[in-house]
Write a protein that holds these residues in place. Structure first.
Motif, PDB file in Angstrom:
ATOM      1  N   ARG A   1       0.825  -1.206   0.000  1.00  0.00           N
ATOM      2  CA  ARG A   1       0.000   0.000   0.000  1.00  0.00           C
ATOM      3  C   ARG A   1       0.858   1.255   0.000  1.00  0.00           C
ATOM      4  NH1 ARG A   1      -4.529  -2.115   4.338  1.00  0.00           N
ATOM      5  NH2 ARG A   1      -6.079  -2.786   2.814  1.00  0.00           N
TER       6      ARG A   1
ATOM      7  N   MET B   1       2.170   2.065  -3.507  1.00  0.00           N
ATOM      8  CA  MET B   1       1.193   2.559  -4.477  1.00  0.00           C
ATOM      9  C   MET B   1       1.155   4.092  -4.445  1.00  0.00           C
ATOM     10  SD  MET B   1      -1.892  -0.141  -3.683  1.00  0.00           S
ATOM     11  CE  MET B   1      -3.028   0.490  -4.931  1.00  0.00           C
TER      12      MET B   1
ATOM     13  N   HIS C   1      -0.578   7.844  -4.593  1.00  0.00           N
ATOM     14  CA  HIS C   1      -1.807   8.374  -3.999  1.00  0.00           C
ATOM     15  C   HIS C   1      -2.997   8.173  -4.936  1.00  0.00           C
ATOM     16  CE1 HIS C   1       0.863  11.331  -1.540  1.00  0.00           C
ATOM     17  NE2 HIS C   1       0.939  10.093  -1.112  1.00  0.00           N
TER      18      HIS C   1
ATOM     19  N   GLN D   1      -3.397   5.963  -7.326  1.00  0.00           N
ATOM     20  CA  GLN D   1      -3.752   4.546  -7.437  1.00  0.00           C
ATOM     21  C   GLN D   1      -4.576   4.087  -6.238  1.00  0.00           C
ATOM     22  OE1 GLN D   1       0.234   2.972  -7.838  1.00  0.00           O
ATOM     23  NE2 GLN D   1      -0.069   2.507  -9.999  1.00  0.00           N
ATOM     24  N   ILE D   2      -4.141   4.501  -5.048  1.00  0.00           N
ATOM     25  CA  ILE D   2      -4.827   4.074  -3.825  1.00  0.00           C
ATOM     26  C   ILE D   2      -6.259   4.588  -3.799  1.00  0.00           C
ATOM     27  CG2 ILE D   2      -4.876   4.347  -1.309  1.00  0.00           C
ATOM     28  CD1 ILE D   2      -1.766   4.518  -1.481  1.00  0.00           C
TER      29      ILE D   2
ATOM     30  N   LYS E   1      -8.549   3.054  -6.510  1.00  0.00           N
ATOM     31  CA  LYS E   1      -8.975   1.709  -6.130  1.00  0.00           C
ATOM     32  C   LYS E   1     -10.129   1.782  -5.124  1.00  0.00           C
ATOM     33  CE  LYS E   1      -6.969  -2.673  -4.533  1.00  0.00           C
ATOM     34  NZ  LYS E   1      -7.818  -2.935  -3.375  1.00  0.00           N
TER      35      LYS E   1
ATOM     36  N   THR F   1      -8.447   7.727   3.708  1.00  0.00           N
ATOM     37  CA  THR F   1      -8.110   6.572   2.869  1.00  0.00           C
ATOM     38  C   THR F   1      -6.602   6.447   2.693  1.00  0.00           C
ATOM     39  OG1 THR F   1     -10.208   6.705   1.670  1.00  0.00           O
ATOM     40  CG2 THR F   1      -8.400   5.558   0.573  1.00  0.00           C
ATOM     41  N   LEU F   2      -5.940   7.555   2.410  1.00  0.00           N
ATOM     42  CA  LEU F   2      -4.485   7.524   2.239  1.00  0.00           C
ATOM     43  C   LEU F   2      -3.775   7.251   3.561  1.00  0.00           C
ATOM     44  CD1 LEU F   2      -4.086  10.476  -0.280  1.00  0.00           C
ATOM     45  CD2 LEU F   2      -3.651   8.060  -0.721  1.00  0.00           C
TER      46      LEU F   2
ATOM     47  N   ALA G   1      -3.575   3.688   4.311  1.00  0.00           N
ATOM     48  CA  ALA G   1      -2.613   3.013   3.446  1.00  0.00           C
ATOM     49  C   ALA G   1      -1.172   3.410   3.770  1.00  0.00           C
ATOM     50  CB  ALA G   1      -2.920   3.338   1.987  1.00  0.00           C
TER      51      ALA G   1
END
Length: 214
Positions: A145, A148, A150, A152-153, A156, A173-174, A177
């Motif tokens: 994670r 990946m 920012h 992409q995360i 998704k 969310t970030l 991750a």
């Protein structure tokens, strides 16, 4: 290393975001005027100072005869170093891209092992090994994670969860991750995702987006 090219007027309007892209994701932005490259925004670690002094001196000596008449030595050297800054990333032989593990698949395996452990499916010795395997999977998921980008995360998460997205939800969310970002960076990520067509901005005054229905 991602690269893009923007006209100088567009750069003025997006400078903060472009600097963030360079810092957080290593993106290089070439600045143009009437289609001609003038300068580049590069990550701080990608610079001519990384080259040996003799390489800079050799470049300067080679460029000097072709520079405009009357230019000062200081300005000439500045121009040569600016050119090297832009060219430096292209001097590095890119390594073969490494495919990231499938996080969803790793989570499924981890959850399956956890279920079997809780149900007593293993002997004591096997249970100890399985718990260690679950710990290793969790670490692999965490590292994947972090690797990946920012965009992409969040992309998704948008595809999986849908709904309304704003800076607060993006920061959360970030953060989950392993990426600590502020609201400004989160808004920039949302703008980039919206440009791909999977989000639509629903407010003229606030950075609020909804998943595009297809």
């Amino acid at each position: 290393m991602a690269e893009n090219e923007l006209g100088i007027e567009d750069v003025r309007a997006q400078l903060g975001d472009l600097v963030d892209d360079a810092h957080y994701e290593g993106t290089i932005t070439h600045i143009t005027r009437r289609g001609r490259r003038l300068a580049s925004i590069v990550p701080a670690g990608v610079k001519a100072a990384s080259l040996p002094d003799e390489a800079i001196d050799a470049a300067f000596d080679a460029a000097w005869p072709g520079l405009p008449e009357g230019i000062s030595l200081g300005e000439a050297r500045r121009r040569v170093i600016a050119a090297l800054n832009a060219a430096y990333p292209h001097m590095i032989v890119p390594s073969e891209p490494q495919a990231l593990p499938d996080v969803d698949r790793l989570k499924q395996v981890s959850e399956s092992l956890e279920k079997q452990i809780n149900e007593g499916a293993f002997s004591p010795e096997q249970t100890e090994r399985m718990r260690k395997a679950v710990e290793d999977l969790a670490e692999t998921i965490r590292k994947t994670r972090v690797q990946m980008t920012h965009q992409q995360i969040v992309t998704k998460a948008v595809k999986e969860e849908g709904g309304v997205w704003d800076a607060t939800r993006t920061v959360t969310t970030l953060g989950l991750a392993g990426h600590g970002v502020d609201d400004k960076r989160a808004r920039a990520v949302l703008r980039r995702i919206a440009a791909t067509g999977i989000l639509t901005r629903t407010s003229q005054t606030r950075a609020i987006y909804e998943t595009t229905e297809k």
